[in-house]
Design an enzyme around this catalytic site. Structure first.
Site, mmCIF file in Angstrom:
data_model
loop_
_atom_site.group_PDB
_atom_site.id
_atom_site.type_symbol
_atom_site.label_atom_id
_atom_site.label_comp_id
_atom_site.label_asym_id
_atom_site.label_seq_id
_atom_site.Cartn_x
_atom_site.Cartn_y
_atom_site.Cartn_z
ATOM 1 N N THR A 42 0.858 -1.186 0.000
ATOM 2 C CA THR A 42 0.000 0.000 0.000
ATOM 3 C C THR A 42 0.897 1.241 0.000
ATOM 4 O O THR A 42 2.114 1.128 0.033
ATOM 5 C CB THR A 42 -0.876 0.046 1.262
ATOM 6 O OG1 THR A 42 -0.033 0.380 2.374
ATOM 7 C CG2 THR A 42 -1.553 -1.280 1.541
ATOM 8 N N LYS A 95 6.950 3.823 0.904
ATOM 9 C CA LYS A 95 8.135 4.609 1.312
ATOM 10 C C LYS A 95 7.940 5.361 2.624
ATOM 11 O O LYS A 95 8.878 5.944 3.151
ATOM 12 C CB LYS A 95 8.440 5.667 0.237
ATOM 13 C CG LYS A 95 8.955 5.110 -1.064
ATOM 14 C CD LYS A 95 9.378 6.237 -1.958
ATOM 15 C CE LYS A 95 8.710 6.372 -3.273
ATOM 16 N NZ LYS A 95 7.894 5.534 -3.956
ATOM 17 N N GLU A 131 13.650 -2.666 -0.602
ATOM 18 C CA GLU A 131 14.392 -2.397 -1.843
ATOM 19 C C GLU A 131 13.584 -1.558 -2.819
ATOM 20 O O GLU A 131 14.114 -0.679 -3.489
ATOM 21 C CB GLU A 131 14.784 -3.747 -2.476
ATOM 22 C CG GLU A 131 15.572 -3.663 -3.760
ATOM 23 C CD GLU A 131 16.892 -2.931 -3.613
ATOM 24 O OE1 GLU A 131 16.897 -1.706 -3.857
ATOM 25 O OE2 GLU A 131 17.897 -3.557 -3.256
ATOM 26 N N VAL A 137 13.256 2.586 -3.593
ATOM 27 C CA VAL A 137 14.082 3.390 -4.492
ATOM 28 C C VAL A 137 14.293 2.598 -5.771
ATOM 29 O O VAL A 137 14.827 1.487 -5.735
ATOM 30 C CB VAL A 137 15.461 3.692 -3.850
ATOM 31 C CG1 VAL A 137 16.296 4.575 -4.775
ATOM 32 C CG2 VAL A 137 15.301 4.356 -2.492
ATOM 33 N N LEU A 179 14.998 -2.322 -9.198
ATOM 34 C CA LEU A 179 16.461 -2.248 -9.374
ATOM 35 C C LEU A 179 17.164 -2.514 -8.046
ATOM 36 O O LEU A 179 16.756 -1.993 -7.011
ATOM 37 C CB LEU A 179 16.865 -0.847 -9.866
ATOM 38 C CG LEU A 179 16.375 -0.442 -11.252
ATOM 39 C CD1 LEU A 179 16.817 0.989 -11.569
ATOM 40 C CD2 LEU A 179 16.910 -1.396 -12.305
ATOM 41 N N GLY A 183 0.060 5.870 -15.785
ATOM 42 C CA GLY A 183 0.436 5.228 -14.518
ATOM 43 C C GLY A 183 1.869 5.484 -14.086
ATOM 44 O O GLY A 183 2.411 4.754 -13.258
ATOM 45 N N LYS A 238 13.382 9.436 -1.672
ATOM 46 C CA LYS A 238 14.289 8.366 -2.125
ATOM 47 C C LYS A 238 15.738 8.672 -1.776
ATOM 48 O O LYS A 238 16.467 7.807 -1.285
ATOM 49 C CB LYS A 238 14.136 8.155 -3.636
ATOM 50 C CG LYS A 238 12.802 7.530 -3.998
ATOM 51 C CD LYS A 238 12.609 7.484 -5.495
ATOM 52 C CE LYS A 238 11.295 6.816 -5.852
ATOM 53 N NZ LYS A 238 10.915 7.051 -7.238
ATOM 54 N N GLY A 246 6.757 1.169 -12.448
ATOM 55 C CA GLY A 246 5.882 0.193 -13.096
ATOM 56 C C GLY A 246 5.581 -0.950 -12.138
ATOM 57 O O GLY A 246 6.432 -1.340 -11.335
#
Ligand code: ADP
Ligand code: ASP
Ligand code: MG
Length: 813
Positions: free
Chosen positions: A553, A577, A604, A607, A611, A662, A680, A795
């Site tokens: 969420t 975050k 992970e 940020v 990746l 999006g 971030k 994404g």
């Protein structure tokens, strides 16, 4: 001669009794068949006696149920022509039983003798009915009452077997009887004085062992509802497997520590005669079951089984008066023995300051009173403390003959329990080193058994139990990926990933066998009303090993619950975050809780989506590298916007397009104002070891004041339209210098800042496409040529795979 014993479940219904008939007709030897009461009847009889004694006439209802069950069994099993004699015999017995219960009711008391007499009806009736059924099926069969054969004595207040008399009774009877099959009730016996006695709950196994030993039977077969003695109770540990071959001592140890499949005293008589025991499944007779013999177990096997005993209480005798004074422990154990209390486990601190014993909860009141009375003098003088029992405990034990030859087993046992937040109250190791046992909270038993079983028996397959909150774009992709990869993970990474709980903002659903991911949407739609606190409570109550809470969420209230999870050793994986970019103290506390409670807290995806940015940073630091500078383009949305914005479009339209596709947060201002990028770089700065707050980050926003001040999406988009000229100006200036606009985050010398920059040709950022992210780590080891992580940074697919990677990291932890 063979002795076969069929337990309560095996004789519970006429269909099951028919299965027994098929089993015994396959044998050519003479057999003694020992049977238990129909499943559940002993409990009913005990309950009826208890109620009668309490002068509660509901015992009559129970009696009626018992009567109906037996009469119906007769009608189902016997041909009509044979029924009336058997029905009238059984009814006569039931009348006697009723008289006994009425007696207890009128007097308001039940003696041991009366209670033994009452419970004996279970086996008496079952054995009689089964014998009549076998006769009606043409089997050469007789019925013999075990009370005429098995004789009990008394030692220290406990029932013992008068072996000499029992053996000669058995030899005399079975040598003269000629029938191929003799059916005998288990559990019941008679004292030397001729009073009815019983051999203890589960005692039919013992009856059968006594017959086998007396008659030197070829084998003793215990037929039950599982296919042998398992590596752990199969009703508690689904992955448990039957043990093919086990030694008498190991089997005895396992049963002593609670493996109910065999009543502990059963082994002694057959061990003395070297008769093997086979445990078989009435419902799956083709299964091999377990063979119990004298021979040593297979080489290399250390732990053979794990068992547990529930309902345990601890009593500790402590106090300054215990040190150096001989006889205190002797007196302690004498008192317990006189009170007829059996001690299941003993530990003594080497300081001699305390002795701790484990006993059954049923004995607590008696034990506490007896001990406090015996030590009253010392207690009054403060030499010994009054004993106070601790309850709701259980013993878990690892058992194996070869354990003594191996180091590190107890270390492995305790670290496995520790990792799963199972608190160990007391540890004991048998002098034979055939067991290591410990006392834990009753509520942790299932988790402990499963975690230990996984550690010692499951070829390193580790089960991960996921609780997923949020099933929007990211959450549903995440569930899809798990479903798709489940088989691969099991086969290649030895991880069994199960989703146990799912919640969205409306409903939540749990299934401790694992939710089917094929139709989770339907299960969720029918779930309970969603509630974050209840969700946590359920996760905590299920108390499954390797539990992981996954937050998909963007909700602050959800991130506020992480501490509850971590404090209970439940790992947290999140793409939200908010927690990591909240106050430093909160971020720090979460990291600390994760460390103290041994529960990873991984984020992970905070940020750069999937990746491996944070993971790379962590590895650099862990290997001793120092971060000099971080430069990054961390906003997929801003990158998309500035890659598409030019003098051929309007800024407003490009932002609208980004929102529609999006690439932005639901509120695009969070991206455009740079707040998302600030969060971030803040997280990267913190992970680099710097104590920074969001307010410390410089933000040179390119947005006009008016846009920053808007309070709705609509007003925000209008303000973008109003200031088109300003945006075109920014674009023109950059284009004239042949540079590209990138929204850059930077961290250097303890300072972080974000803002729009004109990037010249040849710079690593210049060719960054679409919504990609890039991070340059300049470190002591990468001073000139930075370590670069680059790729799609937004994404739902890549974010879900980032969450997935965190879950796998925990699996390999
Ligand atoms: P019966 O009525 O046939 O005597 P029990 O209920 O006394 O059967 O014993 C069989 C049960 O023992 C199994 O159903 C299982 O729940 C329990 N059990 C506990 N530990 C073990 C174990 N290690 N292996 C097999 N069964 C076990
Ligand atoms: N019927 C007795 C009990 O339930 C004995 C047995 O089944 O072994 O304990
Ligand atoms: Mg049993």
């Amino acid at each position: 001669m063979l002795v076969l014993k069929f337990g309560g479940t095996s004789v519970a219904t006429p269909e099951n009794i028919d299965k027994i008939k098929n089993i015994i007709t396959g044998y050519t030897d003479r057999i003694i068949v020992v049977v238990s009461a129909f499943g559940g009847v002993t409990d009913q009889l005990i309950n009826a006696g208890y109620r009668a004694q309490k002068q509660d006439d509901s015992y009559k209802t129970i009696l009626k149920q018992i009567e109906t069950r037996h009469l119906e069994a007769i009608k189902a099993l016997l041909p009509v022509t044979d029924q009336s004699k058997v029905l009238s015999n059984v009814k006569r017995e039931l009348n006697v039983l009723e008289t006994l219960l009425d007696g207890a009711f009128f007097i308001g008391e039940i003696t041991k003798k009366l209670s033994d007499k009452i419970v004996s009806y279970g086996e008496l009736l079952s054995s009689y009915i089964i014998a009549e059924y076998f006769k009606s099926q043409g089997i050469d069969c007789a019925h013999k009452d075990s009370r005429e054969l098995i004789v009990t004595g008394l030692a220290n207040g406990r029932t013992t077997i008068s072996l000499e008399q029992t053996n000669s009774n058995c030899i005399n009877f079975f040598n003269t009887s000629k029938n191929k099959v003799v059916i005998c009730p288990g559990f019941i016996a008679k004292s030397e004085a001729g009073d009815p006695t019983t051999l203890g709950r589960g005692g039919s196994d013992y009856t059968a062992a006594l017959y086998a030993a007396a008659l030197n039977a070829k084998v003793l077969e215990i037929w039950t509802d599982v296919s042998g003695m398992y590596t752990a109770n199969p009703k508690m540990v689904k992955q448990a497997k039957p043990i093919a071959h086990i030694s008498y001592e190991e089997a005895m140890e396992l049963s002593h520590f609670g493996a109910k499949v065999l009543y502990p005293p059963t082994i002694q008589p057959v061990l003395a005669k070297g008769i093997s025991i086979r445990i078989k499944n009435t419902f799956s007779p083709e299964d091999d079951g377990t063979l119990i013999t004298k021979s040593k177990n297979e080489k290399g096997k250390t732990v053979r089984g794990i068992s547990h005993i529930g309902n345990i209480a601890l009593l500790s005798l402590e106090g300054p008066g215990m040190v150096g004074i001989p006889g205190v422990s002797k007196q302690f154990f004498e008192v317990l023995s006189q009170a007829n209390i059996s001690v299941v486990l003993i530990t003594q601190a080497s300081s001699e300051h305390s002795i701790c014993i484990g006993i059954s909860v049923d004995d607590v009141a008696l034990a506490v009173a007896a001990v406090n009375e015996a030590f009253a003098y010392q207690i009054e003088r403060g030499r010994i403390n009054k004993v106070v029992p601790e309850t709701s405990l259980a013993i878990v034990a690892l058992v194996g003959d070869n354990m003594k030859n191996h180091q590190g087993l107890s270390g492995k046992m305790f670290s496995t329990l520790g990792k799963n937040n199972v608190n160990i109250r007391v540890i004991a190791q048998g002098a034979s080193e055939r067991n290591i046992s410990c006392v834990i909270q009753e509520k942790d038993v299932k988790k402990a058994l499963n975690a230990l079983h996984e550690e010692f028996f499951e070829e390193n397959i580790k089960q991960l139990n996921l609780f997923v909150m949020g099933v929007g774009n990211v959450g549903s992709k995440f569930l899809d990926q798990i479903q798709q990869q489940k088989k691969y993970l099991k086969e290649n990474l030895k991880l069994n990933v199960r989703v146990i709980g799912i919640s969205n903002s409306r409903t939540m659903v749990f299934d401790d066998d694992g939710i089917s991911l094929k139709n989770w949407k339907a299960s969720l739609a029918e779930g309970l009303k969603a509630d974050k606190e209840e969700f946590f409570k359920t996760v905590n109550k299920l108390n499954l090993r390797n539990s992981i809470f996954v937050d998909n969420t963007a909700n602050k209230a959800v991130s506020d619950t992480y501490k509850d999870y971590l404090r209970n050793s439940i790992s947290v994986v999140t793409c939200n975050k908010i927690a990591c970019s909240s106050k430093y103290t909160n971020y720090h506390e979460l990291k600390e809780l994760a460390r103290v409670y041994n529960a990873p807290f991984l984020f992970e995806t905070n940020v750069g989506a999937g990746l491996p940015i944070i993971d790379t940073l962590k590895h650099l630091i862990a290997s001793g590298d120092k971060i000099q500078k971080i430069q990054a383009v961390l906003s997929g949305s801003l990158n998309f916007v500035f890659n598409n914005f030019s003098d051929k479009t309007t800024f407003h339209d490009v932002v609208k397009q980004a929102q529609e596709e999006g690439y932005t947060e639901p509120d695009p201002k969070i991206d455009l104002s740079g707040v998302d990028v600030m969060r971030k770089i803040l997280i990267l700065a913190r992970e680099s070891g710097t104590q920074l707050e969001i307010a410390d980050i410089g933000n040179n926003s390119f947005l006009p004041e008016e846009s920053l001040a808007t309070t709705s999406n609509e007003a925000f988009f209008t303000s973008l339209k109003n200031h088109e000229a300003q945006f075109q100006n920014i674009y023109r200036q950059a284009a004239e210098k042949d540079t590209k606009l990138k929204y850059v985050a930077q961290f250097e010398n303890g300072h972080a800042s974000v803002g729009l920059q004109e990037i010249p040709k040849g710079h690593d950022f210049y060719n960054l496409e679409g919504s990609d992210n890039i991070v340059l780590f300049f470190t002591d080891r990468y001073p000139k040529q930075p370590l670069i992580v680059k790729g799609a940074g937004a994404g739902s697919d890549v974010t879900a795979s980032g969450l997935f990677a965190d879950v796998i990291r925990i699996g390999n932890y």
